[in-house]
Design a protein around this motif. Structure first.
Motif, PDB file in Angstrom:
ATOM      1  N   SER A  47       0.834  -1.200   0.000  1.00 17.94           N
ATOM      2  CA  SER A  47       0.000   0.000   0.000  1.00 17.94           C
ATOM      3  C   SER A  47       0.870   1.252   0.000  1.00 17.94           C
ATOM      4  N   ASP A  48       0.254   2.380  -0.291  1.00 19.90           N
ATOM      5  CA  ASP A  48       0.995   3.634  -0.430  1.00 19.90           C
ATOM      6  C   ASP A  48       1.637   4.084   0.879  1.00 19.90           C
ATOM      7  N   GLU A  49       1.098   3.675   2.017  1.00 13.51           N
ATOM      8  CA  GLU A  49       1.591   4.146   3.312  1.00 13.51           C
ATOM      9  C   GLU A  49       2.601   3.189   3.937  1.00 13.51           C
ATOM     10  N   ASP A  50       2.940   2.109   3.260  1.00 15.24           N
ATOM     11  CA  ASP A  50       3.825   1.105   3.847  1.00 15.24           C
ATOM     12  C   ASP A  50       5.250   1.618   3.994  1.00 15.24           C
ATOM     13  N   THR A  51       5.925   1.137   5.027  1.00 13.16           N
ATOM     14  CA  THR A  51       7.338   1.443   5.248  1.00 13.16           C
ATOM     15  C   THR A  51       8.090   0.141   5.500  1.00 13.16           C
ATOM     16  N   PHE A  52       9.363   0.144   5.189  1.00 19.29           N
ATOM     17  CA  PHE A  52      10.174  -1.032   5.501  1.00 19.29           C
ATOM     18  C   PHE A  52      11.598  -0.618   5.854  1.00 19.29           C
ATOM     19  N   LYS A  53      12.212  -1.426   6.708  1.00 22.82           N
ATOM     20  CA  LYS A  53      13.600  -1.238   7.106  1.00 22.82           C
ATOM     21  C   LYS A  53      14.421  -2.400   6.559  1.00 22.82           C
ATOM     22  N   ALA A  54      15.695  -2.119   6.292  1.00 25.48           N
ATOM     23  CA  ALA A  54      16.539  -3.160   5.700  1.00 25.48           C
ATOM     24  C   ALA A  54      17.940  -3.140   6.292  1.00 25.48           C
ATOM     25  N   TRP A  55      18.527  -4.325   6.377  1.00 30.94           N
ATOM     26  CA  TRP A  55      19.905  -4.512   6.810  1.00 30.94           C
ATOM     27  C   TRP A  55      20.587  -5.459   5.824  1.00 30.94           C
ATOM     28  N   ILE A  56      21.879  -5.297   5.632  1.00 34.13           N
ATOM     29  CA  ILE A  56      22.657  -6.268   4.863  1.00 34.13           C
ATOM     30  C   ILE A  56      23.504  -7.047   5.863  1.00 34.13           C
ATOM     31  N   GLN A  57      23.251  -8.332   5.956  1.00 34.86           N
ATOM     32  CA  GLN A  57      23.968  -9.220   6.868  1.00 34.86           C
ATOM     33  C   GLN A  57      25.147  -9.853   6.148  1.00 34.86           C
ATOM     34  N   LEU A  58      26.338  -9.734   6.738  1.00 39.52           N
ATOM     35  CA  LEU A  58      27.544 -10.309   6.139  1.00 39.52           C
ATOM     36  C   LEU A  58      28.042 -11.471   6.977  1.00 39.52           C
ATOM     37  N   GLN A  59      28.500 -12.524   6.294  1.00 40.18           N
ATOM     38  CA  GLN A  59      29.037 -13.692   6.974  1.00 40.18           C
ATOM     39  C   GLN A  59      30.244 -14.222   6.214  1.00 40.18           C
ATOM     40  N   ASP A  60      31.236 -14.696   6.965  1.00 39.08           N
ATOM     41  CA  ASP A  60      32.388 -15.398   6.385  1.00 39.08           C
ATOM     42  C   ASP A  60      33.155 -14.553   5.375  1.00 39.08           C
ATOM     43  N   TRP A  61      33.383 -13.265   5.736  1.00 38.76           N
ATOM     44  CA  TRP A  61      34.143 -12.398   4.842  1.00 38.76           C
ATOM     45  C   TRP A  61      35.616 -12.415   5.218  1.00 38.76           C
ATOM     46  N   ALA A  62      36.454 -12.022   4.255  1.00 41.03           N
ATOM     47  CA  ALA A  62      37.902 -12.009   4.470  1.00 41.03           C
ATOM     48  C   ALA A  62      38.260 -11.124   5.658  1.00 41.03           C
ATOM     49  N   ALA A  63      39.461 -11.344   6.205  1.00 43.43           N
ATOM     50  CA  ALA A  63      39.861 -10.694   7.448  1.00 43.43           C
ATOM     51  C   ALA A  63      39.862  -9.173   7.356  1.00 43.43           C
ATOM     52  N   ASP A  64      40.118  -8.624   6.178  1.00 39.47           N
ATOM     53  CA  ASP A  64      40.187  -7.173   6.055  1.00 39.47           C
ATOM     54  C   ASP A  64      38.815  -6.542   5.820  1.00 39.47           C
ATOM     55  N   TYR A  65      37.740  -7.331   5.943  1.00 31.94           N
ATOM     56  CA  TYR A  65      36.390  -6.799   5.827  1.00 31.94           C
ATOM     57  C   TYR A  65      35.676  -6.971   7.167  1.00 31.94           C
TER      58      TYR A  65
END
Length: 338
Positions: free
Chosen positions: A59-77
């Motif tokens: 609907s026109d009034e909807d809102t959403f929140k978002a996150w980017i989950q990171l796993q198993d990344w190289a040591a410099d990240y």
């Protein structure tokens, strides 16, 4: 070595919705802007059995929140997750076949007239923080003011939307405006550009899977400024001149405006000169994604010879498509000479 993974986490209208939405999501694009434009998040959703046309129709009034989950990344990240912000549903684009919904959200509060209605009003004996606070309150969002306040005798909002007006008056003093997570953020960009770089981006790091583009403009760059201003109190026309230390001052930009005082004119003159210089040396890089890349941060560019230095991030586009997570960064050489 373990496979590096990323995952989109979502909350829709205050309810956990990762499985409902993210499992249908084949790709996403999040653009994080330092200033000048709203943040956006676009999701490409599989519209199986017309799910997103019926029971889950946004609907026109909807809102959403978002996150980017990171796993198993190289040591410099940096491991963990990055919060993208809160978005209001902005557009729906359906297509087929296969049936797909492109759902786009924007950080601008579209449930008010914040960026729609042109207004005429006047502030007297006020400050920039007060004006920003009034506009944020009218839009139903909070104010974050991370800058020295500025006294203003009188200013008119003549036929401009609240967003256009606050962006314009802040830019005159070198302050940037960002909409993030239901907040109007006003910050001193010069101060941010003088902060320590948070990480390096190297030529070696971009080799192979990454790419870059660097552009330098010479003829349009100034090294001094002259401002002719009308004093707000006396009505007299005065001038102020400034040359960057160590520069010859042969290339001078000219500005005309209204100023409250000599100090006020100096702020506006230097802000205009900084903005000109920011456009002289710019870089775009595309590389493997990470949570550490954020708009309004500074990084050190290394391995590019005379182009090495500290750069300020104007925007970052985080994108995941076909299982590949990447970022595209646009930045300019930080202006720290004055």
């Amino acid at each position: 070595m373990e496979t590096m993974r990323s995952k989109l986490l979502l909350e829709y209208n205050g309810v956990e919705a990762t499985k409902i939405i993210a499992d249908d999501c084949s790709s996403f694009t999040w653009k994080d802007n330092a200033s000048g434009a709203a943040d956006t998040l676009t999701l490409m959703l599989a519209n199986i059995n017309q799910k997103w046309m019926n029971g889950y129709y946004p609907s026109d009034e909807d809102t959403f929140k978002a996150w980017i989950q990171l796993q198993d990344w190289a040591a410099d990240y940096r491991q963990g997750r990055i919060y993208c912000g809160c978005f209001m549903v902005d557009s729906l684009k359906y297509s087929g076949f296969p049936e797909v919904l492109q759902l786009s959200g924007i950080s601008t509060p579209i449930d008010s007239n914040f960026n729609v209605k042109q207004k005429n009003r006047t502030w007297s004996s006020t400050t920039l923080r007060t004006i920003s606070g009034d506009i944020a309150r009218d839009a139903g969002i909070a104010l974050v003011f991370d800058a020295d306040d500025v006294s203003i005798d009188s200013v008119n909002q003549s036929g401009k939307t609240d967003l256009a007006f606050v962006s314009s008056i802040c830019s005159e003093y070198g302050l940037s405006v960002k909409l993030y997570n239901k907040k109007l953020v006003v910050y001193d960009q010069a101060r941010y550009e003088c902060a320590e770089a948070k990480y390096d981006i190297t030529h070696e790091q971009l080799g192979g899977s990454g790419s870059y583009s660097i552009s330098k403009q010479v003829t349009s760059q100034y090294d001094s400024v002259k401002i002719q201003y009308t004093n707000g109190r006396s009505g007299n026309t005065l001038t102020y001149e400034y040359t960057i230390p160590g520069k010859p001052g042969r290339r001078q930009m000219f500005v005309t405006t209204k100023a409250e005082s000599h100090v006020d004119a100096e702020k506006k003159a230097k802000a205009a000169l900084r903005e000109n210089i920011r456009n002289s040396l710019r870089i775009t890089v595309k590389m493997m994604g990470s949570a550490k890349y954020m708009a309004a941060d500074c990084f050190r560019l290394s391995g590019f010879g005379k182009l090495d230095g500290k750069y300020f991030i104007d925007s970052v586009t985080h994108q995941k498509s076909g299982g590949k997570y990447s970022v595209s960064i646009t930045a300019h050489l930080a202006v720290t000479d004055f």
